[in-house]
Every structure is written in structure tokens, then in C-alpha cells.
Enzyme design. Structure first.
Site, PDB file in Angstrom:
ATOM      1  N   ARG A 105       0.832  -1.140  -0.099  1.00 37.72           N
ATOM      2  CA  ARG A 105       0.091  -0.107  -0.023  1.00 37.72           C
ATOM      3  C   ARG A 105       0.812   1.170   0.173  1.00 37.72           C
ATOM      4  O   ARG A 105       0.383   2.260  -0.678  1.00 37.72           O
ATOM      5  CB  ARG A 105      -0.849   0.076   1.255  1.00 37.72           C
ATOM      6  CG  ARG A 105      -2.100   1.142   1.260  1.00 37.72           C
ATOM      7  CD  ARG A 105      -2.880   0.963   0.168  1.00 37.72           C
ATOM      8  NE  ARG A 105      -2.693   1.706  -1.245  1.00 37.72           N
ATOM      9  CZ  ARG A 105      -3.246   1.482  -2.202  1.00 37.72           C
ATOM     10  NH1 ARG A 105      -3.803   0.063  -2.399  1.00 37.72           N
ATOM     11  NH2 ARG A 105      -2.765   2.135  -3.147  1.00 37.72           N
ATOM     12  N   LYS A 140       1.985  25.408  -3.375  1.00 36.74           N
ATOM     13  CA  LYS A 140       0.708  24.688  -2.894  1.00 36.74           C
ATOM     14  C   LYS A 140       0.885  23.088  -3.191  1.00 36.74           C
ATOM     15  O   LYS A 140       0.209  22.430  -3.770  1.00 36.74           O
ATOM     16  CB  LYS A 140      -0.300  25.104  -3.819  1.00 36.74           C
ATOM     17  CG  LYS A 140      -0.685  26.539  -3.743  1.00 36.74           C
ATOM     18  CD  LYS A 140      -1.604  27.011  -4.498  1.00 36.74           C
ATOM     19  CE  LYS A 140      -2.050  28.623  -4.814  1.00 36.74           C
ATOM     20  NZ  LYS A 140      -2.853  29.194  -5.679  1.00 36.74           N
ATOM     21  N   LYS A 172       4.258  39.544  -2.265  1.00 29.28           N
ATOM     22  CA  LYS A 172       2.747  39.231  -2.689  1.00 29.28           C
ATOM     23  C   LYS A 172       2.052  40.546  -2.127  1.00 29.28           C
ATOM     24  O   LYS A 172       2.471  41.324  -1.661  1.00 29.28           O
ATOM     25  CB  LYS A 172       2.504  38.085  -2.195  1.00 29.28           C
ATOM     26  CG  LYS A 172       3.000  36.805  -2.838  1.00 29.28           C
ATOM     27  CD  LYS A 172       2.830  35.591  -2.090  1.00 29.28           C
ATOM     28  CE  LYS A 172       1.383  35.057  -2.470  1.00 29.28           C
ATOM     29  NZ  LYS A 172       1.373  34.746  -3.982  1.00 29.28           N
ATOM     30  N   GLU A 202       4.530  40.411  -7.086  1.00 33.45           N
ATOM     31  CA  GLU A 202       3.182  39.945  -7.688  1.00 33.45           C
ATOM     32  C   GLU A 202       2.422  41.169  -8.046  1.00 33.45           C
ATOM     33  O   GLU A 202       2.380  41.984  -7.081  1.00 33.45           O
ATOM     34  CB  GLU A 202       2.460  39.130  -6.784  1.00 33.45           C
ATOM     35  CG  GLU A 202       0.987  38.659  -7.120  1.00 33.45           C
ATOM     36  CD  GLU A 202       0.349  37.716  -5.779  1.00 33.45           C
ATOM     37  OE1 GLU A 202       0.597  36.886  -5.743  1.00 33.45           O
ATOM     38  OE2 GLU A 202      -0.529  38.763  -5.151  1.00 33.45           O
ATOM     39  N   ASP A 223      -0.797  38.476 -11.703  1.00 31.27           N
ATOM     40  CA  ASP A 223      -1.862  37.770 -11.065  1.00 31.27           C
ATOM     41  C   ASP A 223      -2.973  37.884 -11.651  1.00 31.27           C
ATOM     42  O   ASP A 223      -3.687  38.932 -11.620  1.00 31.27           O
ATOM     43  CB  ASP A 223      -1.543  37.972  -9.571  1.00 31.27           C
ATOM     44  CG  ASP A 223      -2.368  37.266  -8.779  1.00 31.27           C
ATOM     45  OD1 ASP A 223      -2.462  36.074  -8.963  1.00 31.27           O
ATOM     46  OD2 ASP A 223      -3.002  37.788  -7.863  1.00 31.27           O
TER      47      ASP A 223
END
Length: 284
Positions: A105, A140, A172, A202, A223
Site C-alpha cells: 500500500r 501549494k 505578494k 506579484e 496575477d
């Protein structure tokens, strides 16, 4: 020939050993009663087309124990980064039944997930073929799996963005809000960071792009801009920095984005939304 696409992701074996320990716990209740001399032939077969990633982990987990080098074996038929088709045998071997059942597994979890990431990446890469755009991943990622997921992106023909907060600076929206402006944020980073550190900003508007270029940003992330605005920005400021497109880009839209002239297209879905490839293990 190495099963891995070089370079191997760092420290992968410790993650794998932790995964085995998580699954086995105090012992495999189902297989513990099987005799030690019970051997089985096994194979892992592809049930869909795709790109392989994680074969090195499967080989590691299903390799003979130190006491079984002569009576057991593992054979790798396909290596990481290789295109696979439905019906292909990826790995096969002869193993002690209880050992194979313990490893099954965990080996398949890695193999199926990483091959899913590599396959989705390959699909995006194919969509932008003939343009100058690179497909890259993002941060992410599933916690603890980042190095392996980013490795799988490379197996699929993609490229890696920064590995984490430590190997590149990105300004950002919240950095800009905290410091008051793009210029102030970039200047603060430039005073702190090494001269080897790239700075990316960004931007959501042409005005922000102009400010970021004035602050000498190395990369500008466009963005959630529509392709028409992206094309205008790239034409206006071409050659002054690298341009990255990001935000909601999918297989239907990625080629149009690539045709705007951006250098990089980052896609979070490569790692957070890839569907595992069906790769079962069967005893014979």
C-alpha cells in the site's frame, strides 16, 4: 541505469520510512501469520496512460531483505520520467509474501500519486509546446511531500519554482500592504538578502508592473490578468525582467496564456489537484 530522474529529491527515504511506520504500527495483523518461506511473484501494471514517477520508492520498498538476496528479486521495467501505457508492467519481482504485503500500500500510494502529478504536468507541458513558456509548480503542496511532488513535476517535463521561503523572495499583496508599497518591500528585501537572491513581485495592474520594474524586480508575476492585458504588459516591458503568469490557469486556457509571450506559467493544480494514476500490484 538509475530508476530516479537525477537529482533525487533530498532525504526521500526518511519520509518513506515514516510512511511505512504509520501504516504498519505494531505489526501487520493480516500477514503476520504467513510463513516466512512463502514466496510470491508480483507485478505492478499500468491501467492508464501517463508518465511514471515514484518507481525508485517502489523499488526500495519491494527490494529483498538483507537475508533474502538470493531467493528474492525486484526488476524495474520502466523508470521515472518515462511515458507509460495501459498494460505496461512497471516493476515485477519475487518476494516473501508477508514483506510484499506490508510494503504494497505504501509503495502504491507514492507511485500512484507522484505519477498523477507527473502525468498532469506532462499534459500542461504538451499544451504549450512550440512557445517559449515554461510550466512550473508552486508552494501549494501537501505538507511533508513538497520535495517529492516537485520531483514528480520534473518527471513530467515541468520545472520547479522556489522550493520554499528560503531560496527566493516573492513580494505578494500582503507584503505590499504591510510595507506600504512595492518599492518599500523590494528595497527592504534587497538590503537583507544575498546578492544571489532573486526577487519576484506579484502585480495585478500595469501600474504595479511599472513600479516593480522601477524597483528592479527580477521577475514579475502577472496575477489573474486576462491574456490581453498580459500581452500588452509583456510587449511594453519586454527584456527588462522575466514574466510569470499565474492564477486559475487550466488545460483549456494555458496555451492562450503561453502565446502572450510570458516566460513562466505557474500552476498550483499540478501538486494540489492531480489525480492518482491507477497502478495496481497483483500477485501471480
Amino acid at each position: 541505469m538509475s530508476t530516479w530522474l537525477q537529482p533525487e529529491p533530498i532525504d526521500w527515504w526518511n519520509h518513506v520510512e515514516d510512511a511505512v511506520a504509520e501504516d504498519v504500527g505494531f505489526g501487520d495483523v493480516s500477514a503476520s501469520c504467513f510463513p516466512e518461506d512463502l514466496l510470491v511473484e508480483w507485478q505492478i501494471e499500468a491501467q492508464a496512460d501517463g508518465v511514471l514517477s515514484g518507481a525508485g520508492i517502489a523499488e526500495y520498498l519491494l527490494s529483498p531483505a538483507p537475508q533474502d538476496p538470493e531467493r528474492c528479486r525486484v526488476e524495474v521495467r520502466k523508470v521515472d520520467g518515462e511515458a507509460i501505457s495501459r498494460g505496461d508492467i512497471l516493476l515485477e519481482g519475487l518476494a516473501v509474501a508477508k514483506r510484499a504485503l506490508v510494503a504494497e500500500r505504501t509503495a502504491l500510494n507514492y507511485l500512484m500519486h507522484l505519477s498523477g502529478v507527473a502525468t498532469l504536468t506532462s499534459q500542461f507541458v504538451s499544451k504549450v509546446e512550440g512557445t517559449d513558456a515554461r510550466i512550473v509548480d508552486t508552494r501549494k503542496t501537501i505538507p511533508g511531500l513538497r520535495t517529492l511532488q516537485k520531483y514528480a513535476v520534473r518527471c513530467g517535463g515541468g520545472h520547479n519554482h522556489r522550493m520554499g521561503l528560503f531560496d527566493g523572495a516573492m513580494v505578494k499583496d500582503n507584503h505590499i500592504a504591510a510595507m506600504g508599497s512595492i518599492t518599500a518591500a523590494v528595497d527592504a528585501i534587497r538590503r537583507y538578502a544575498s546578492h544571489m537572491t532573486k526577487i519576484e513581485v506579484e502585480c495585478e495592474s500595469v501600474e504595479q508592473v511599472a513600479e516593480a520594474i522601477g524597483a528592479r524586480a527580477d521577475v514579475i508575476l502577472l496575477d489573474n490578468m486576462d491574456p490581453f492585458m498580459m500581452r500588452d504588459v509583456v510587449r511594453q516591458f519586454k527584456g527588462r525582467c522575466l514574466f510569470e503568469a499565474s492564477g486559475g490557469i487550466n488545460l483549456d486556457t494555458v496555451r492562450g496564456v503561453a502565446q502572450t509571450g510570458v516566460d513562466i506559467i505557474s500552476v498550483g493544480a499540478l501538486t494540489h489537484s492531480a489525480v492518482g494514476l491507477p497502478l495496481p500490484m497483483e500477485f501471480r
